[in-house]
Design an enzyme around this catalytic site. Structure first.
Site: not given
Ligand code: SAH
Length: 355
Positions: A99, A112, A119, A123, A126, A340
């Protein structure tokens, strides 16, 4: 990192090649140098077929079609938000999906984009990690997201954020190659200062990136002021802890002179207390930083909730009172799950072309 560089489709993937590599390959085939430049320009204008390269002879076009394949990203689904944000699901050549999100701002149009199918980082907040990891994207596939969205929307894309699915520094060689391609004066020529790269904190690669002194914006997903909270939400913290990560960030700032953007998703009762804000301010002291606060976006199954508005404001003012610039990020596309952490690698049920 070597295994990232050698993708199985590398030899035929003409769009992943730099101009210099193309010139060398063409020289080996006995073709004049300017042919490589012509082909490179066509590829970066986004043509999907050698037959469209009208200033090449028919024979040459056929030869090229036998040796190479042009990687593209096909729009498989598209959702348009009330605020104009567009989320694309792109189909790749092997039926994998990623996406991307196109956003309109006063200063231009930003996309973006994803760097991996899925991945590995897992986390807890996410969505991307929930369906696992499939493979790295080639540089051509990262670039094709920009081209396909630009063509579909009929706009020139001015800014790129590597913040979609995947961890860019876990696909480092291909991401570096993408940066070289997308900034090329013979290609889309997007300036490094218009590109942001977001990482969960792959520390050895942050050092490497710093030494390259690119002028891109580094975003670091911090999301916690201490190791106890961060290790619970971000497994990468068990590999490199906050101390090691912030040391690398200092080095990055010193080498590049660039302010680092720290991402911090505010999760009610997890990392949004006053004590967290003060601890965070203490840890970021002395680092050229800006904190981007994101009220955590909904992801099914996590059980996390956004911090209350009053607490979001308190968090900002506590940071600012300690000299750390901070803002709450405006959320775009939340009605289409384009925010995000909400990007996935699966075809969703429901309507295409919603608006
Ligand atoms: N792997 C990279 C980029 C992808 S995520 C990273 O970790 O930075 C892009 C951003 O969205 C990151 O800052 C991530 O931590 C954040 N993110 C992931 N899940 C989220 C959520 N549920 N709410 C807000 N931000 C989130």
């Amino acid at each position: 990192m070597k295994e990232d560089a050698v993708t199985p489709w590398e030899a035929w993937d003409i769009k992943s090649k730099t101009l210099k590599e193309l010139q060398e390959e063409f020289a080996q085939k006995g073709l004049p140098k300017f042919r490589a430049l012509q082909v490179f320009r066509w590829l970066h204008r986004g043509v999907g077929d050698f037959s469209q390269m009208t200033d090449l002879s028919k024979d040459l076009r056929q030869d090229l079609a036998q040796s190479y394949r042009i990687v593209t990203a096909e729009v498989a689904q598209k959702r348009v938000s009330k605020d104009g944000t567009v989320k694309y699901l792109f189909r790749l050549f092997d039926e994998e999906y990623v996406e991307s999100v196109l956003m309109h701002y006063k200063y231009g149009t930003s996309i973006c984009i994803s760097t991996q199918v899925g991945c590995k980082m897992n986390c807890s907040f996410c969505a991307t990690g929930k369906s696992g990891f499939s493979r790295n994207l080639a540089a051509s596939e990262i670039l094709s997201q920009v081209q396909a969205a630009s063509q579909d929307a009929g706009v020139r894309i001015s800014h790129i954020v590597l913040m979609g699915m995947g961890e860019p520094l876990d696909n480092y060689e291909n991401v570096l190659r993408f940066l070289e391609l997308v900034t090329s004066p013979e290609g889309l020529q997007i300036g490094m200062r218009h590109i942001s790269l977001s990482t969960c904190g792959i520390v050895d690669k942050i050092y490497d990136l710093a030494d390259r002194k690119y002028q891109l914006t580094l975003s670091v997903s911090l999301h916690a002021p201490n190791d106890a909270i961060r290790s619970r939400t971000m497994p990468i913290n068990n590999r490199w802890n906050i101390g090691e990560l912030l040391q690398a960030c200092k080095y990055y700032g010193a080498k590049t002179g660039r302010r680092i953007s720290f991402e911090y998703a505010l999760i009610q009762g997890v990392n949004d207390t006053d004590a967290c804000a003060l601890e965070l301010a203490g840890r970021l002291k002395g680092i050229l930083a800006h904190v981007n606060l994101i009220p955590v976006n909904d992801v099914t199954g996590t059980g996390y909730r956004k911090s209350r508005i009053e607490q979001q404001k308190r968090f900002v003012s506590l940071l600012e009172s300690r000299g750390i610039p901070a803002t709450v990020r405006r959320t775009l596309g939340s009605d289409i799950e384009a925010s995000c952490g909400q990007l996935r690698r699966k075809v969703e049920g429901g309507n295409d072309h919603e608006s």
